[in-house]
Every structure is written in C-alpha cells, then in structure tokens.
Design a protein around this motif. Structure first.
Motif, PDB file in Angstrom:
ATOM      1  N   UNK A  74       8.711  -8.786  -2.990  1.00  0.00           N
ATOM      2  CA  UNK A  74       9.447  -8.587  -1.971  1.00  0.00           C
ATOM      3  C   UNK A  74       8.966  -8.206  -0.536  1.00  0.00           C
ATOM      4  N   UNK A  75       7.780  -7.365  -0.841  1.00  0.00           N
ATOM      5  CA  UNK A  75       7.265  -6.619   0.302  1.00  0.00           C
ATOM      6  C   UNK A  75       5.893  -7.350   0.832  1.00  0.00           C
ATOM      7  N   UNK A  76       5.299  -8.299  -0.315  1.00  0.00           N
ATOM      8  CA  UNK A  76       3.969  -8.804   0.222  1.00  0.00           C
ATOM      9  C   UNK A  76       2.964  -8.026  -0.442  1.00  0.00           C
ATOM     10  N   UNK A  77       1.599  -8.256   0.218  1.00  0.00           N
ATOM     11  CA  UNK A  77       0.402  -7.564  -0.516  1.00  0.00           C
ATOM     12  C   UNK A  77      -0.179  -6.981   0.682  1.00  0.00           C
ATOM     13  N   UNK A  78      -0.714  -5.461   0.323  1.00  0.00           N
ATOM     14  CA  UNK A  78      -1.351  -4.764   1.266  1.00  0.00           C
ATOM     15  C   UNK A  78      -2.744  -4.492   0.484  1.00  0.00           C
ATOM     16  N   UNK A  79      -3.777  -4.741   1.323  1.00  0.00           N
ATOM     17  CA  UNK A  79      -5.176  -4.295   0.645  1.00  0.00           C
ATOM     18  C   UNK A  79      -5.393  -3.326   1.745  1.00  0.00           C
ATOM     19  N   UNK A  80      -6.152  -2.124   1.174  1.00  0.00           N
ATOM     20  CA  UNK A  80      -6.421  -0.930   1.964  1.00  0.00           C
ATOM     21  C   UNK A  80      -7.879  -0.497   1.684  1.00  0.00           C
ATOM     22  N   UNK A  81      -8.575  -0.674   2.890  1.00  0.00           N
ATOM     23  CA  UNK A  81     -10.201  -0.228   2.739  1.00  0.00           C
ATOM     24  C   UNK A  81     -10.325   1.043   3.637  1.00  0.00           C
ATOM     25  N   UNK A  82     -10.865   2.142   2.836  1.00  0.00           N
ATOM     26  CA  UNK A  82     -11.041   3.127   3.877  1.00  0.00           C
ATOM     27  C   UNK A  82     -12.691   3.284   3.763  1.00  0.00           C
ATOM     28  N   UNK A  83     -12.832   3.529   5.011  1.00  0.00           N
ATOM     29  CA  UNK A  83     -14.390   3.601   5.328  1.00  0.00           C
ATOM     30  C   UNK A  83     -14.798   5.131   6.042  1.00  0.00           C
ATOM     31  N   UNK A  84     -16.116   5.469   6.064  1.00  0.00           N
ATOM     32  CA  UNK A  84     -16.496   6.429   6.577  1.00  0.00           C
ATOM     33  C   UNK A  84     -16.376   6.457   7.993  1.00  0.00           C
ATOM     34  N   UNK A  85     -15.987   7.403   8.685  1.00  0.00           N
ATOM     35  CA  UNK A  85     -16.037   7.464  10.248  1.00  0.00           C
ATOM     36  C   UNK A  85     -17.223   7.316  10.893  1.00  0.00           C
TER      37      UNK A  85
END
Length: 171
Positions: free
Chosen positions: A158-169
């Motif tokens: 129902x809500x789709x797909x979310x890809x989360x990428x975490x990178x260093x600052x």
C-alpha cells in the motif's frame, strides 16, 4: 568493466582501498536524474527533491565524503530501479536529511514482491526484469558499506518502496 569487476571483488573480500574526496551530492543526484530522463518521461514520472523536509533550494550544495564513481553508481542504480518499479504518472520522492551524517531516501509507489524482500540486497536477486542481472541493489549495498555507510529498504503493497542510504557527513 574489468576494473569494476576487480573493485567489486575487493569490496566483497573487504580489501577495497576507499579514498574519499569531498563530493557535491546534489550535483551527482542531478547527473543521475539526467541519465534516466528518457525513462522518467516515458512513464510520465515526476521527481520531487526535498532537503530536511523542505523543497531543495536552488543552488544548494551538500558536500559528503566519498568516491565519485561509487556514489554515482549507487544513485544511478537506485534511481533507475525506482523509475522502473514506479507505476506511470506518479512521483518519485527523494528526501535528503543532513545532520551529522547524510541520509537519502528514495521513494516510489511500486512494491517489492513478498518473496524478494529478504533477499533484496543479495547477489543475483531480481524479479520481473527481462534483462535484470540482480547486481544493482547488491552492488549499491557493497559500495555504500565500502564508503562507511549503509543501505536499507522498506516496502508494503500500500505505501510503496523506500530505499534509505546513510552516508558519513561532511569531510
């Protein structure tokens, strides 16, 4: 291609020598979107980019440490996947959050089939792509981890797909 294969092998064996430099994430993001412009227009897809929950101001630079080829490849793979998985006439939302580190969320209204959810970032995991190799999300994960970051996916029908990428600052 041989160098890319060798680099992937080194990432898999954790012997890759990561040499970060300051990169403008926004510039790389726009470059990746230009690469898939025909795909976006073919499905009549719009792209909405936000920065810390507000529209991305024109001229914004978000500097992150990374290797250009790695970060470009991650964005190219994931944005192309989002466009291919999105139903026509929809919006792909790219949300960038910057605090100490940088988080990029790429959301589309498609969904990952139930039987692929556990293996989404594994080698050769693919579904429904006639010429898919199953290396796109796998290599994106390896590259993100090689740069000291991480990547994850959440989905529901129902809500789709979310890809989360975490990178260093900032470097």
């Amino acid at each position: 291609m041989v160098n890319s294969s060798l680099d992937m092998f080194k990432m898999e064996t954790e012997s890759y020598e990561y040499v970060p430099e300051p990169l403008d994430l926004v510039d790389l993001l726009h470059s990746s979107l230009n690469e898939i412009e025909l795909l976006l227009s073919g499905y009549n897809l719009q792209v909405d980019i936000s920065y810390n929950s507000n529209p991305l101001p024109s001229g914004t630079q978000i500097i992150v440490p990374g290797e250009k080829l790695l970060l470009e490849s991650i964005l190219d793979n994931l944005l192309k996947n989002a466009a291919e998985a999105s139903p026509p006439d929809e919006v792909i939302r790219i949300s960038i959050f910057q605090h100490e580190n940088v988080t990029i969320e790429i959301h589309n209204k498609g969904h990952v089939p139930e039987d692929m959810r556990q293996s989404f970032f594994e080698k050769y995991s693919t579904h429904g792509k006639q010429h898919g190799t199953g290396l796109g999300t796998y290599s994106a994960r390896l590259m993100a981890e090689s740069m000291g970051g991480s990547i994850s996916m959440r989905t529901s029908n129902g809500s789709g797909v979310t890809i989360t990428i975490n990178l260093l600052g900032s470097s």
